[in-house]
Enzyme design. Structure first.
Site, PDB file in Angstrom:
ATOM      1  N   ARG A 237     -30.806  13.704 -10.145  1.00 18.52           N
ATOM      2  CA  ARG A 237     -29.369  13.800  -9.827  1.00 18.52           C
ATOM      3  C   ARG A 237     -28.964  14.910  -8.654  1.00 18.52           C
ATOM      4  NH1 ARG A 237     -29.753   9.313 -11.731  1.00 18.52           N
ATOM      5  NH2 ARG A 237     -28.412   8.202 -13.008  1.00 18.52           N
ATOM      6  N   GLU A 265     -22.533  12.931  -3.033  1.00 19.44           N
ATOM      7  CA  GLU A 265     -23.138  11.498  -2.663  1.00 19.44           C
ATOM      8  C   GLU A 265     -22.039  10.491  -2.956  1.00 19.44           C
ATOM      9  OE1 GLU A 265     -25.995   9.079  -5.622  1.00 19.44           O
ATOM     10  OE2 GLU A 265     -26.747  11.056  -5.083  1.00 19.44           O
ATOM     11  N   HIS A 284     -30.181   7.104  -2.873  1.00 23.17           N
ATOM     12  CA  HIS A 284     -30.411   6.783  -4.187  1.00 23.17           C
ATOM     13  C   HIS A 284     -30.737   5.297  -4.361  1.00 23.17           C
ATOM     14  CE1 HIS A 284     -28.131   8.073  -8.234  1.00 23.17           C
ATOM     15  NE2 HIS A 284     -29.080   7.337  -8.480  1.00 23.17           N
TER      16      HIS A 284
END
Length: 320
Positions: A237, A265, A284
């Site tokens: 992450r 993000e 992602h």
């Protein structure tokens, strides 16, 4: 040392009781109702407000994502006992559920795809593929020698299901893998040993869950301990990495990176990461392959079958 882990919980459901499940899509509703005639699916979108009517009887919720559900939602679900995720990452729900509710993830559903991305990104970065792609776009022929994955020393920060799969996929390249996790065990080093391990790694792969300990783990000191020209691969992450510290190393040309996740993000327009040298960046999508949804759906339906059978739940999230 004997295993002292508590037994997995069992949802106490009556023999003929209907299992009401909140789901985010029609496709998942059809899949869960196909498990048994005792299951009743109710579509739930937080944008529509709190559950109402028969949906308030739900014992199970399968959320689309997020975790920032208002207190009114939980209050409207007095019978809720299980939140079953369709992802492995559970950090957005940890600490946000009523005490009576068990949290389970879909461990394994994203494993093959995420591991594949980590290997593909490492190979591409090591062999300079992003650089050559830009040259191709410019119609420019320019030869140079880059790095190699074959025989590389890989530091795998995270020794769980996905990390082990990445290691297995990389085995064909004769890499030398060193494993690191929160606690030491046979063949696995503890996080506290990272300062001694980082200077020897050609590639550092991050595949840890988000916890207070791992948030910001890859800070300026972590990066400074990495050897010159080493590659950082983040398949975990974005919050695991200090973005400013990484930008400083990339801008200086001392380190390289391959990221599928960022902080913030989505990465906003004009953010300096977009133009950082030595960076391979994807939005992602590590788990975004055609079979991932099917595997996640199977994780949900298998769990519901266990609930109906009175069997212990699988993939209970406790290690946070």
């Amino acid at each position: 040392m004997p295993d002292t882990a508590p037994p997995a919980p069992v949802l106490d459901l009556g023999a003929e009781e209907t299992l009401h499940v909140l789901v985010p899509s029609r496709a998942l509703a059809a899949a869960v109702e196909a498990v048994s005639p005792r299951i009743r699916a109710h579509r739930f979108d937080p944008a529509d407000g709190v559950p109402a009517g028969e949906a308030t009887q739900a014992q199970v919720m399968v959320p689309r994502g997020g975790g920032e559900l208002p207190a009114e939602v939980w209050a409207a679900l007095p019978h809720l006992r299980l939140v079953q995720l369709m992802s492995a990452g559970a950090e957005r729900f940890v600490g946000r559920l009523p005490e009576r509710v068990v949290l389970c993830n879909a461990r394994g559903a994203h494993t093959p795809a995420t591991a594949e991305w980590a290997v593909a990104a490492t190979l591409a970065a090591q062999r300079g593929i992003p650089h050559f792609t830009r040259l191709q776009d410019a119609g420019h022929w320019e030869m140079r020698t880059d790095h190699s994955l074959v025989g590389a020393r890989v530091l795998m920060v995270g020794a769980g299901d996905i990390g082990r799969t990445i290691g297995a996929m990389m085995a064909g390249f004769d890499v030398d893998v060193t494993w690191v996790a929160r606690t030491a065990r046979e063949g696995v080093h503890a996080f506290g040993e990272l300062p001694d391990l980082l200077p020897h790694a050609d590639v550092v792969v991050l595949i840890v869950p988000v916890t207070p300990e791992t948030t910001g783990m890859v800070d300026a000191a972590f990066l400074a301990a990495m050897k010159d020209d080493a590659l950082l691969v983040n398949a975990a992450r974005g919050v695991v990495v200090d973005t400013d510290a990484l930008l400083a190393e990339l801008t200086a040309g001392r380190l390289r990176a391959a990221l599928d996740v960022t902080e913030p993000e989505p990465l906003p327009e004009g953010h300096p990461l977009w133009s950082a040298p030595g960076l391979l960046l994807t939005p992602h999508v590590a788990g975004a392959v055609p079979d991932t949804n099917a595997r996640a759906t199977t994780a949900v339906t298998d769990q519901l079958a266990r609930v109906l059978a009175g069997e212990p739940l699988q993939n209970v999230v406790t290690d946070y």
